[in-house]
Scaffold this active site. Structure first.
Site, PDB file in Angstrom:
ATOM      1  N   SER A  99      41.183  33.578  40.032  1.00 35.83           N
ATOM      2  CA  SER A  99      41.932  34.174  41.138  1.00 35.83           C
ATOM      3  C   SER A  99      40.959  34.846  42.082  1.00 35.83           C
ATOM      4  CB  SER A  99      42.917  35.216  40.584  1.00 35.83           C
ATOM      5  OG  SER A  99      43.477  35.997  41.621  1.00 35.83           O
ATOM      6  N   TYR A 105      45.658  42.321  35.388  1.00 37.50           N
ATOM      7  CA  TYR A 105      45.488  41.001  35.975  1.00 37.50           C
ATOM      8  C   TYR A 105      44.040  40.746  36.355  1.00 37.50           C
ATOM      9  CZ  TYR A 105      46.461  36.905  38.801  1.00 37.50           C
ATOM     10  OH  TYR A 105      46.467  35.624  39.294  1.00 37.50           O
TER      11      TYR A 105
END
Length: 308
Positions: free
Chosen positions: A144, A157
């Site tokens: 990401s 995350y």
């Protein structure tokens, strides 16, 4: 290096929606043989039906929790046995959580790490022996833009996506040193139009409706375009793929600005509210980014630093 997906055995996790579904349908249009997995049985069935309509040579599905190590290992062996080998594996499944460190529950933290990191690790270890038997096997792990810089309310995350990045880069070096021939690509998506945020978890006190609205407003890249960019990177043998102009901007900005980048993140966080900086996503239910950036090449791919 995989130049053509025709007849190739391609494995995709998190295939029930989002980028996972888009990858499956893109590969189907190239006459690939598909092994698709997701925890969402209904979404997975819909993806399989679409892939079949688009001309996939073969489609097999597995309702699978990628955080279940034994299940992933068994699925990998069964897939290789069914198809006679494996050529491409995309560890794409993921989930999202909005919560500060102090308010985040251990259960939520472990849930996210189980899917976003351990799911990738299990998939990698389970399929690597099979990829090594392919003349040009290729592994793709989805990190990401939040694997490039830290963001308030996204500590879990970011931890998982940084871990995926480091893990995958090490795997790539190992494959090169050993001369195995397996290509390894790390993908850093920016804001992708998926349902990840709608299906995410959030700690008490975070306005999920506001988070969803912001996500929708900043996510400029469609899941289908993201899939095309990723597969273009595979065909070119790229080591890193940045999906979206925002991902490229964040990569370049965080490296060029160094410590100056952190205050910029804080300023944006305060303006939008710390809970609104949330990933936009690899797949349902998975994540990724925000921002704007310089123009990309015609196919939307950019790897300004590392190349292949």
């Amino acid at each position: 290096m995989i130049r053509d997906f025709t007849g190739r055995v391609c494995v995709v996790t998190g295939a029930g929606s989002g980028i996972g579904r888009a990858l499956a349908t893109e590969l189907a249009a190239h006459d690939a043989r598909l092994a698709l997995a997701d925890v969402d049985a209904e979404g997975l069935a819909e993806t399989a039906a679409r892939a079949a309509r688009l001309g996939a040579r073969e489609v097999h599905t597995e309702v699978l929790d990628v955080a279940d190590r034994a299940a992933v290992l068994a699925w990998a062996d069964a897939t290789a046995a069914r198809f006679g080998g494996v050529d491409l594996v995309v560890n794409n499944a993921g989930v999202a959580l909005t919560a500060g460190v102090e308010e985040m529950s251990w259960d939520d933290f472990e849930w996210l790490m189980g899917v976003n990191f351990w799911g990738v690790a299990y998939g990698t270890k389970a399929f690597l022996p099979h990829l090594r038997r392919s003349p040009d096997g290729h592994l793709v792990n989805i990190s990401s833009v939040f694997g490039l810089f830290g963001v308030p309310s996204q500590s879990a995350y970011c931890a998982a996506k940084y871990a995926v990045r480091g893990f995958t880069e090490s795997v790539r070096q190992e494959q090169r040193v050993s001369g195995s021939g397996v290509g390894v690509t790390t993908v850093h998506p920016g804001g992708i139009r998926t349902n990840i945020v709608r299906n995410s978890r959030a700690a008490a006190g975070h306005d999920k409706g506001r988070v969803v609205a912001l996500h929708d407003s900043v996510s400029r890249t469609s899941a289908q375009r993201a899939a095309r960019i990723i597969l273009s990177g595979v065909r070119r043998g790229r080591s890193r793929v940045f999906v979206g102009a925002d991902a490229t901007a964040i990569d370049v900005g965080s490296r060029l600005l160094g410590s100056v980048f952190e205050p910029l993140v804080r300023v944006v966080s305060r303006r939008r509210g710390s809970s609104t900086l949330i990933p936009a996503g690899p797949s349902l239910p998975s994540p990724d980014g925000v921002g704007s950036a310089p123009a990309l090449s015609a196919d939307g791919y950019s790897d300004p630093v590392t190349g292949g």
